[in-house]
Design an enzyme around this catalytic site. Structure first.
Site, mmCIF file in Angstrom:
data_model
loop_
_atom_site.group_PDB
_atom_site.id
_atom_site.type_symbol
_atom_site.label_atom_id
_atom_site.label_comp_id
_atom_site.label_asym_id
_atom_site.label_seq_id
_atom_site.Cartn_x
_atom_site.Cartn_y
_atom_site.Cartn_z
ATOM 1 N N TYR A 1 -51.792 19.894 10.772
ATOM 2 C CA TYR A 1 -51.296 18.862 9.751
ATOM 3 C C TYR A 1 -51.528 19.042 8.366
ATOM 4 C CZ TYR A 1 -51.259 15.078 13.521
ATOM 5 O OH TYR A 1 -50.746 14.375 14.683
ATOM 6 N N HIS B 1 -47.444 12.472 19.358
ATOM 7 C CA HIS B 1 -46.850 13.021 18.215
ATOM 8 C C HIS B 1 -45.408 13.907 18.454
ATOM 9 C CE1 HIS B 1 -46.449 15.841 14.353
ATOM 10 N NE2 HIS B 1 -46.105 16.705 15.490
ATOM 11 N N LYS C 1 -51.885 12.352 22.543
ATOM 12 C CA LYS C 1 -52.959 12.406 21.636
ATOM 13 C C LYS C 1 -54.150 11.910 22.403
ATOM 14 C CE LYS C 1 -50.493 11.672 17.252
ATOM 15 N NZ LYS C 1 -50.420 11.116 15.972
ATOM 16 N N ASN D 1 -51.778 6.365 17.978
ATOM 17 C CA ASN D 1 -50.640 5.988 18.268
ATOM 18 C C ASN D 1 -49.774 6.896 19.510
ATOM 19 O OD1 ASN D 1 -50.152 8.446 16.683
ATOM 20 N ND2 ASN D 1 -48.646 7.703 15.372
ATOM 21 N N GLU E 1 -44.345 24.499 14.943
ATOM 22 C CA GLU E 1 -45.283 23.621 15.667
ATOM 23 C C GLU E 1 -45.316 24.025 17.156
ATOM 24 O OE1 GLU E 1 -44.634 19.470 15.535
ATOM 25 O OE2 GLU E 1 -45.564 19.409 13.469
HETATM 26 P P1 CMP Z 1 -48.064 11.783 13.617
HETATM 27 O O1 CMP Z 1 -46.609 11.835 14.051
HETATM 28 O O2 CMP Z 1 -48.964 12.665 14.631
HETATM 29 O O3 CMP Z 1 -48.078 12.467 12.062
HETATM 30 C C1 CMP Z 1 -49.284 12.430 11.508
HETATM 31 C C2 CMP Z 1 -50.178 11.084 11.952
HETATM 32 O O4 CMP Z 1 -50.905 10.532 10.656
HETATM 33 C C3 CMP Z 1 -49.246 10.143 12.266
HETATM 34 O O5 CMP Z 1 -48.340 10.370 13.443
HETATM 35 C C4 CMP Z 1 -50.437 8.973 12.399
HETATM 36 O O6 CMP Z 1 -50.826 8.875 13.652
HETATM 37 C C5 CMP Z 1 -51.355 9.200 11.189
HETATM 38 N N1 CMP Z 1 -51.410 8.307 10.023
HETATM 39 C C6 CMP Z 1 -52.326 7.540 9.721
HETATM 40 N N2 CMP Z 1 -52.143 6.799 8.663
HETATM 41 C C7 CMP Z 1 -50.788 7.055 8.244
HETATM 42 C C8 CMP Z 1 -50.132 6.559 7.387
HETATM 43 N N3 CMP Z 1 -50.392 5.651 6.368
HETATM 44 N N4 CMP Z 1 -48.875 6.956 7.359
HETATM 45 C C9 CMP Z 1 -48.167 8.015 8.181
HETATM 46 N N5 CMP Z 1 -48.923 8.534 9.170
HETATM 47 C C10 CMP Z 1 -50.207 8.165 9.555
#
Ligand code: CMP
Length: 136
Positions: free
Chosen positions: A52, A118, A12, A115, A129
């Site tokens: 998403y 993904h 990311k 984070n 995906e």
């Molecule tokens: P990712 O695995 O990319 O999938 C969706 C993303 O939403 C997740 O990682 C997080 O970076 C983001 N996100 C932000 N807030 C939340 C939340 N409360 N719960 C889950 N995902 C979140």
């Protein structure tokens, strides 16, 4: 019986911005993943919204799509035995605060939004995906 799978991984914007691309790729390789395809791209917000889509009703959806389209990302197709689950284990919990030692998110993640990586959450979504980013 062997169960070779492919999964989609995204490095990311927060991680690309901090030049962590190679370190994160090394973690995948050291954990037995082959990187079959990869490209560094920047996507439009509308593309992030499609990617998403499963999260469209969530309160964090808009920020998430803004964020994924805010800078360059690296998208990769990873392959190994049980790759989908293996990648989720290597990434660690969604929130870096909850991620186990030795995981990518524990090591590099900044916040639940930033984070660092993904990964597909199921074999079915991995196919969708991978097709999303690598349709030939
Ligand atoms: P990712 O695995 O990319 O999938 C969706 C993303 O939403 C997740 O990682 C997080 O970076 C983001 N996100 C932000 N807030 C939340 C939340 N409360 N719960 C889950 N995902 C979140």
């Amino acid at each position: 019986m062997s169960n070779i799978e492919q999964t989609l991984s995204i490095i990311k914007p927060d991680a690309v911005e901090r030049n962590l691309e190679n370190e994160i790729k090394e973690m995948f390789k050291n954990n037995g993943f082959s990187i079959l395809k990869e490209k560094k791209i920047q996507i439009e917000k509308s593309e992030a919204e499609n990617f998403y889509k499963v999260h469209e009703t969530k309160p964090f959806y808009n920020d998430l799509c803004e964020y994924l389209s805010s800078g360059p990302i690296v998208v990769m197709v990873l392959e190994k035995e049980n790759a989908v689950l293996g990648n989720r284990e290597l990434m660690g919990a969604t929130n870096p605060k909850d991620a186990a030692d030795g995981t990518i998110r524990k090591k590099y993640g900044i916040s639940i939004d930033k984070n660092s990586v993904h990964g597909s959450d199921s074999v079915e979504n991995a196919k969708i995906e991978i097709e999303f980013f690598f349709k030939d």
